[in-house]
Every structure is written in C-alpha cells, then in structure tokens.
Design a protein around this motif. Structure first.
Motif, PDB file in Angstrom:
ATOM      1  N   TYR A   1       1.227  -0.932  -0.707  1.00 40.45           N
ATOM      2  CA  TYR A   1      -0.109  -0.427   0.213  1.00 40.45           C
ATOM      3  C   TYR A   1       1.037   1.117   0.083  1.00 40.45           C
ATOM      4  N   ARG A   2       2.088   1.502   0.762  1.00 38.00           N
ATOM      5  CA  ARG A   2       2.780   2.392   1.139  1.00 38.00           C
ATOM      6  C   ARG A   2       3.009   2.520  -0.377  1.00 38.00           C
ATOM      7  N   LEU A   3       3.635   1.539  -1.271  1.00 33.98           N
ATOM      8  CA  LEU A   3       4.277   2.220  -2.528  1.00 33.98           C
ATOM      9  C   LEU A   3       2.851   1.816  -3.769  1.00 33.98           C
ATOM     10  N   PHE A   4       1.885   1.775  -3.343  1.00 35.46           N
ATOM     11  CA  PHE A   4       0.550   1.922  -4.460  1.00 35.46           C
ATOM     12  C   PHE A   4      -0.108   2.735  -4.328  1.00 35.46           C
ATOM     13  N   GLN A   5       0.175   3.452  -3.176  1.00 35.06           N
ATOM     14  CA  GLN A   5      -1.098   4.110  -2.857  1.00 35.06           C
ATOM     15  C   GLN A   5      -1.806   5.048  -3.727  1.00 35.06           C
ATOM     16  N   GLY A   6      -3.144   6.084  -3.681  1.00 39.21           N
ATOM     17  CA  GLY A   6      -3.051   6.803  -5.002  1.00 39.21           C
ATOM     18  C   GLY A   6      -4.817   7.713  -4.323  1.00 39.21           C
ATOM     19  N   ARG A   7      -5.070   8.317  -4.879  1.00 42.37           N
ATOM     20  CA  ARG A   7      -6.661   8.964  -4.508  1.00 42.37           C
ATOM     21  C   ARG A   7      -7.483   8.161  -6.170  1.00 42.37           C
ATOM     22  N   LEU A   8      -8.686   8.647  -5.312  1.00 39.01           N
ATOM     23  CA  LEU A   8      -9.972   7.814  -6.062  1.00 39.01           C
ATOM     24  C   LEU A   8     -10.901   8.550  -5.969  1.00 39.01           C
ATOM     25  N   ALA A   9     -11.158   8.648  -7.579  1.00 38.26           N
ATOM     26  CA  ALA A   9     -12.500   9.162  -7.642  1.00 38.26           C
ATOM     27  C   ALA A   9     -13.646   9.164  -8.755  1.00 38.26           C
ATOM     28  N   PHE A  10     -14.967   8.938  -8.310  1.00 39.45           N
ATOM     29  CA  PHE A  10     -16.412   7.755  -8.695  1.00 39.45           C
ATOM     30  C   PHE A  10     -16.668   9.281  -9.254  1.00 39.45           C
ATOM     31  N   ASN A  11     -17.428   8.683 -11.114  1.00 41.17           N
ATOM     32  CA  ASN A  11     -17.727   9.720 -11.583  1.00 41.17           C
ATOM     33  C   ASN A  11     -19.656   8.942 -11.837  1.00 41.17           C
ATOM     34  N   GLU A  12     -20.623  10.072 -11.494  1.00 42.04           N
ATOM     35  CA  GLU A  12     -21.967   9.096 -11.168  1.00 42.04           C
ATOM     36  C   GLU A  12     -22.605  10.013 -11.941  1.00 42.04           C
ATOM     37  N   ARG A  13     -22.532   9.606 -13.553  1.00 40.96           N
ATOM     38  CA  ARG A  13     -23.156   9.705 -14.338  1.00 40.96           C
ATOM     39  C   ARG A  13     -22.770   8.601 -15.122  1.00 40.96           C
ATOM     40  N   THR A  14     -21.930   8.598 -15.542  1.00 39.87           N
ATOM     41  CA  THR A  14     -20.899   6.666 -16.819  1.00 39.87           C
ATOM     42  C   THR A  14     -20.866   5.888 -15.592  1.00 39.87           C
ATOM     43  N   ARG A  15     -20.988   5.301 -13.719  1.00 43.30           N
ATOM     44  CA  ARG A  15     -20.389   5.121 -13.324  1.00 43.30           C
ATOM     45  C   ARG A  15     -18.952   4.370 -13.169  1.00 43.30           C
ATOM     46  N   TYR A  16     -18.391   5.271 -13.328  1.00 45.96           N
ATOM     47  CA  TYR A  16     -16.857   5.370 -13.957  1.00 45.96           C
ATOM     48  C   TYR A  16     -16.265   5.338 -12.299  1.00 45.96           C
ATOM     49  N   LEU A  17     -15.025   4.484 -12.206  1.00 49.88           N
ATOM     50  CA  LEU A  17     -14.570   4.890 -11.142  1.00 49.88           C
ATOM     51  C   LEU A  17     -12.712   5.565 -11.210  1.00 49.88           C
ATOM     52  N   MET A  18     -12.373   5.992 -11.061  1.00 46.79           N
ATOM     53  CA  MET A  18     -10.725   6.359 -11.826  1.00 46.79           C
ATOM     54  C   MET A  18      -9.510   6.035 -10.058  1.00 46.79           C
ATOM     55  N   PHE A  19      -8.800   5.624 -10.529  1.00 43.69           N
ATOM     56  CA  PHE A  19      -8.132   4.959  -9.731  1.00 43.69           C
ATOM     57  C   PHE A  19      -6.419   5.688 -10.165  1.00 43.69           C
ATOM     58  N   ALA A  20      -5.866   6.723  -9.381  1.00 42.16           N
ATOM     59  CA  ALA A  20      -4.512   7.374  -9.945  1.00 42.16           C
ATOM     60  C   ALA A  20      -3.873   7.344  -8.976  1.00 42.16           C
ATOM     61  N   PRO A  21      -2.643   6.250  -9.134  1.00 42.38           N
ATOM     62  CA  PRO A  21      -2.066   6.027  -8.275  1.00 42.38           C
ATOM     63  C   PRO A  21      -0.472   7.873  -7.802  1.00 42.38           C
ATOM     64  N   SER A  22      -0.224   7.516  -6.639  1.00 41.11           N
ATOM     65  CA  SER A  22       0.923   8.856  -6.470  1.00 41.11           C
ATOM     66  C   SER A  22       2.791   8.178  -7.150  1.00 41.11           C
ATOM     67  N   TYR A  23       2.666   6.642  -6.642  1.00 35.89           N
ATOM     68  CA  TYR A  23       3.912   6.920  -7.368  1.00 35.89           C
ATOM     69  C   TYR A  23       4.248   5.767  -8.678  1.00 35.89           C
ATOM     70  N   ALA A  24       3.028   5.435  -9.246  1.00 36.67           N
ATOM     71  CA  ALA A  24       3.198   3.964  -9.974  1.00 36.67           C
ATOM     72  C   ALA A  24       2.729   5.167 -11.088  1.00 36.67           C
ATOM     73  N   SER A  25       2.439   4.359 -12.525  1.00 37.47           N
ATOM     74  CA  SER A  25       2.407   4.982 -13.612  1.00 37.47           C
ATOM     75  C   SER A  25       1.408   5.211 -14.210  1.00 37.47           C
ATOM     76  N   GLU A  26       0.077   4.075 -13.759  1.00 37.46           N
ATOM     77  CA  GLU A  26      -0.781   3.655 -14.773  1.00 37.46           C
ATOM     78  C   GLU A  26      -1.941   3.780 -14.324  1.00 37.46           C
ATOM     79  N   ILE A  27      -2.387   5.386 -14.739  1.00 39.71           N
ATOM     80  CA  ILE A  27      -4.597   5.927 -14.320  1.00 39.71           C
ATOM     81  C   ILE A  27      -5.220   4.759 -14.309  1.00 39.71           C
ATOM     82  N   GLY A  28      -6.428   4.126 -14.193  1.00 37.59           N
ATOM     83  CA  GLY A  28      -7.033   3.339 -14.326  1.00 37.59           C
ATOM     84  C   GLY A  28      -8.531   3.986 -14.488  1.00 37.59           C
ATOM     85  N   PHE A  29      -8.670   2.729 -14.666  1.00 40.75           N
ATOM     86  CA  PHE A  29     -10.619   3.247 -14.886  1.00 40.75           C
ATOM     87  C   PHE A  29     -11.062   1.775 -15.122  1.00 40.75           C
TER      88      PHE A  29
END
Length: 317
Positions: free
Chosen positions: A165-193
């Motif tokens: 978790y220390r290495l791959f922590q990040g932030r989340l955001a949820f779009n209520e219209r499309t019901r997509y969740l974004m995970f944006a890591p603090s240090y790792a490179s890949e933002i996932g939807f």
C-alpha cells in the motif's frame, strides 16, 4: 507533462473572514465548499459561495458525535452528501451537507470500512483504498459489507500489504453519470478506469500511463520495497464532475532536489479518455470542480504566504 499541449489556469483568491490552518482537502457540493482543516478543535470548514457564510463543524476527539483525525473526505452531488472517513479506525460517516452546515452532527449514517485509508462514494456504497487482505482496492455496500477486493498489483511479489500500500497508494474519484471509478496512483505510472458489471464485479475499462513505467521496473527488480528520494510523485489529488475526471499531477521528486515551475491538472472524459491538460500554480495542492465544470477551486499558497482558496473559471469544451 511538458510534451502535452497545455493551457494555463490562473486563480483568484477568495476573500475569507477567517483564516485557514493547514487544510488537507477541498470538495464542493452545490454552492458549498467543504475544506478539511483541523483548526479550533473542528475538522471541517464549510463555506457557502452564494452568500459567503461559513461554519466550522465536527469536533475532533473520541466523544459522541466527534471524529478522530486523520480524515479523508468525499462527496456525492447526486445525494448532496459528504462521507468522512476516520483513517485510523475505518469508521465512515455520511452526512447531508445542508444539515451539517446547520451543525446537525448526529444526523449521519455510519459504516465500518476496516482497513480503508481513502474513500470514494459510489452509487450504492463505497470504493476504498487501503491495507486489505486481498489487495489495496476494495468495495463496500452502504452498511460496510465488503463485496469485492482487487489486487491491482498482483504481479509484484510483495507479501507485506502495508509495504504494497505504501508503494501503490493513490486517490480515487467516481463519476456518478457514467459510474466509472478512476484510480490515480501517487507514484506508480498507470491511471486506471473501472466500471461495474451487471453481476456487481468491477473491471478495468481503460488506462493512461504517465512516464515510462520506471517506478514499476524498479519495484520488480527490488527486494526492499521502499520509496526513494528520486521517486517522482504523480497524483496529489483527484476529483470528478458531471462530464470529466480531474487529476492533480505534481512531478517533483520525493527528495525535493529540483524546483518545479508548474503543477498540472490532467482532465479525462467520464469514460477515461485523455481530454486536456492545464498548467497551474506550483503551490496548488488540492482541487475540486463544480458539477457543471464551470469552475475549479483549489487549496494553494496565497499572496500573503498563507493557505488560501483559489477559483478559476473553466471554459466548457
């Protein structure tokens, strides 16, 4: 970020009748800005943009109705609610923002999200980042029952979940219209939807890579699983609006060996496609955007060297 076409945002400071302490998060619901700011024994500062009225609410402590810092917060425009996660215990309380503005501190729904460190309100519960037994991304219903846990980094042989978790922590955001969740890591490179399927499971729908993936390469070749001073901090904050996701990108190294000229806000469509990039003041540390994408609000260092709230109008494309 320099190789992407950018436009610059300029922020006008909002004049307040009171001071900010060391604010750690900013959100918006309707016309009310919600700032996490542990000051004067209160956890939240609520500011009404319509009439400049404000209150400080939620006593910090362990008594009835009180909350224990450190906290993480998230909001729902659809429900006009704010969720306040007590990161040490995983206790999460959901309040109606208008009632909380009127100091109705006992009017909440509570769930135990054990292991959670970051939270995003989703349509029927919560998405959380934290130290969970099966991985770092977990989903809970509104009552706190875990429905799914995803090991986002199963390819790395890291047994210690706190190290992962220390290495791959990040932030989340949820779009209520499309019901997509974004995970944006603090240090790792890949933002996932991610999107929820009909059976309730969550699957990755799209991704965006920052940089070359050098951080992941180093972790693959390492046995120490530590953060180094030359590691780059990517995501500082993330939020969503009706039509977009926004991520605040830092770009500085953890050792602070070079001074950055700008930070950047990367905007994605509500389905996870890169849309545009903004340059912003390098002191911007947290962001939120109005639901209609008309304005961005930030926590930044103001002209007097103290924390301030800044506002920038956004052009709707």
């Amino acid at each position: 970020m320099e190789d992407l076409a950018t436009s610059e945002l300029f922020f006008q400071e909002i004049s307040l009748e009171t001071i900010l302490g060391r604010p750690f998060q900013i959100e918006i619901v309707d016309s009310i800005l919600i700032i996490g700011d542990n000051i004067e024994g209160k956890a939240l500062f609520l500011y009404n943009l319509s009439d400049s009225s404000w209150v400080r609410v939620l006593n910090i402590g362990q008594g009835p109705g009180e909350v224990l810092a450190p906290l993480a917060i998230d909001v729902s425009d659809r429900d006009h609610t704010i969720s306040v996660l007590q990161r040490q215990s995983g206790i999460c309380r959901r309040y109606r923002v208008d009632r909380l503005f009127n100091d109705s501190i006992f009017d909440f729904q509570e769930a135990s999200l054990e292991g959670a460190d970051r939270v995003a309100q989703i349509h029927d519960g919560y998405a959380c980042l934290g130290m969970f037994e099966q991985g770092i991304l977990s989903f809970f219903d509104a009552k706190g029952k875990e429905s799914e846990c995803i090991d986002l980094y199963s390819r790395f042989d890291i047994k210690d979940i706190s190290a992962k978790y220390r290495l791959f922590q990040g932030r989340l955001a949820f779009n209520e219209r499309t019901r997509y969740l974004m995970f944006a890591p603090s240090y790792a490179s890949e933002i996932g939807f991610y999107a929820e399927q009909d059976d309730g499971s969550w699957v990755k729908k799209d991704s965006f890579c920052l940089g070359t993936g050098g951080f992941e390469d180093r972790i693959s070749e390492s046995s120490g699983f530590e953060l180094f001073k030359d590691d780059i901090r990517n995501c500082m904050d993330a939020c969503s609006s009706e039509n977009y996701f926004y991520m605040l990108y830092d770009g500085s190294d953890l050792g602070h060996t070079h001074k950055i000229e700008f930070r950047y806000v990367i905007r994605f469509t509500a389905n996870g496609i890169l849309d545009c990039v903004y340059k912003v003041n390098p002191t911007v540390r947290n962001i939120c955007v109005s639901y209609d994408d008309s304005a961005m609000y930030v926590l930044m260092i103001g002209k007097d060297g103290e924390y301030a709230i800044g506002k920038s109008e956004l052009s709707i494309r």
